[in-house]
Design a protein around this motif. Structure first.
Motif, PDB file in Angstrom:
ATOM      1  N   ARG A  92       0.836  -1.102   0.000  1.00  0.00           N
ATOM      2  CA  ARG A  92      -0.008  -0.056   0.141  1.00  0.00           C
ATOM      3  C   ARG A  92       0.775   1.320  -0.048  1.00  0.00           C
ATOM      4  O   ARG A  92       0.660   2.242  -0.931  1.00  0.00           O
ATOM      5  CB  ARG A  92      -0.922  -0.016   0.991  1.00  0.00           C
ATOM      6  N   PHE A 110      -2.896  -5.269  -5.566  1.00  0.00           N
ATOM      7  CA  PHE A 110      -3.210  -4.506  -4.732  1.00  0.00           C
ATOM      8  C   PHE A 110      -4.698  -3.865  -4.825  1.00  0.00           C
ATOM      9  O   PHE A 110      -5.468  -4.016  -3.935  1.00  0.00           O
ATOM     10  CB  PHE A 110      -2.476  -3.368  -4.350  1.00  0.00           C
ATOM     11  N   ARG A 146      -8.084  -4.733  -2.433  1.00  0.00           N
ATOM     12  CA  ARG A 146      -8.853  -3.774  -1.932  1.00  0.00           C
ATOM     13  C   ARG A 146     -10.404  -3.819  -2.285  1.00  0.00           C
ATOM     14  O   ARG A 146     -11.307  -3.602  -1.458  1.00  0.00           O
ATOM     15  CB  ARG A 146      -8.238  -2.226  -2.464  1.00  0.00           C
TER      16      ARG A 146
END
Length: 261
Positions: free
Chosen positions: A21, A74, A78
């Motif tokens: 992140r 990622f 999410r």
């Protein structure tokens, strides 16, 4: 170089998501990562090595960057967490469904969940009534009718110019409603803007479709209503139309008392 195994990517991302992140937000040097993540340099070296082994990060021009795979993974992760969050939000309502109920994920994804609360019993039904009033065409298939709301739903569903209401209920529900609210039942059956059918309902929830723009699932319990799930996505509407059509194809019209159907 051998391609990373999806299971290894998932495991590493779950374990080292905080580092990914940080790099997705902005490239970092190792000293910057040590400060951002507040971890010892030796620990960070292990983190970076694990992420590099599954091709989630890379070193360029003195800084660490997420690879293209790292960025995509990622964002998928999410979104997955967001889906879990929406599922968790809907869980108090979904838990009241029968275990063999055929509500699928496309109807839950992106839906608004309205849970019944003990101190605000009417809130869910008010939402349903508002959707009915705003729509021109309302179609409903339901195994139950909530006492005290049949008349209001009928009035809201047929309000406005050229409004129409189509309802499919089990025969026993029609008999109960006619014997309990005979004047309302007569009004509904005599109204040219309303069509009532009876059929066997293969699911435990009520399904409402408003102008083919929005669909809602009303989840019943022995005590009343657990809540309402409303969705307006194309996938949700397609699923709702399929459920409605499979009941409608075996439904028979109900005529006013004294007339043959």
């Amino acid at each position: 170089m051998s391609l990373p195994v999806p299971e290894d990517i998932a495991t590493t991302l779950l374990k080292r998501n905080e580092c990914v992140r940080a790099l997705v937000n902005q490239p970092h040097t190792k000293p910057e990562l040590v400060e951002t993540l507040d971890m010892p340099r030796s620990t960070l070296d292990d983190v970076i090595r694990e992420l590099e082994q599954v091709d989630l990060v890379e070193y360029r021009d003195g800084q660490w960057y997420p690879t293209f795979l790292g960025q995509m993974v990622f964002h998928v992760h999410r979104d997955y967490l967001g889906q879990l969050g929406r599922l968790t939000d809907a869980l108090p309502v979904l838990d009241s469904l029968d275990t063999d109920t055929e509500v699928n994920w496309p109807f839950i994804e992106g839906a608004d969940t309205h849970e019944t609360h003990s101190r605000v019993q009417d809130a869910v039904m008010t939402t349903l009534l508002d959707h009915a009033e705003a729509a021109t065409t309302v179609r409903v298939v339901t195994p139950n009718i909530v006492a005290g709301y049949g008349d209001r739903f009928y009035r809201n569903g047929t309000s406005g110019r050229e409004a129409s209401l189509e309802v499919i209920i089990p025969p026993e529900v029609h008999e109960w409603f006619y014997s309990t609210y005979p004047s309302v039942a007569t009004d509904v059956l005599d109204d040219p803007n309303a069509n009532v059918f009876h059929a066997s309902i293969p699911f435990s929830f009520g399904l409402s479709i408003f102008d083919s723009d929005r669909a809602g699932i009303t989840v019943f319990t022995d005590q009343g209503i657990a809540g309402l799930i409303v969705n307006d996505t194309n996938d949700a509407l397609m699923w709702a139309e399929e459920q409605y059509d499979r009941v409608k194809q075996n439904a028979e019209p109900i005529s006013p008392r004294g007339e043959s159907s």
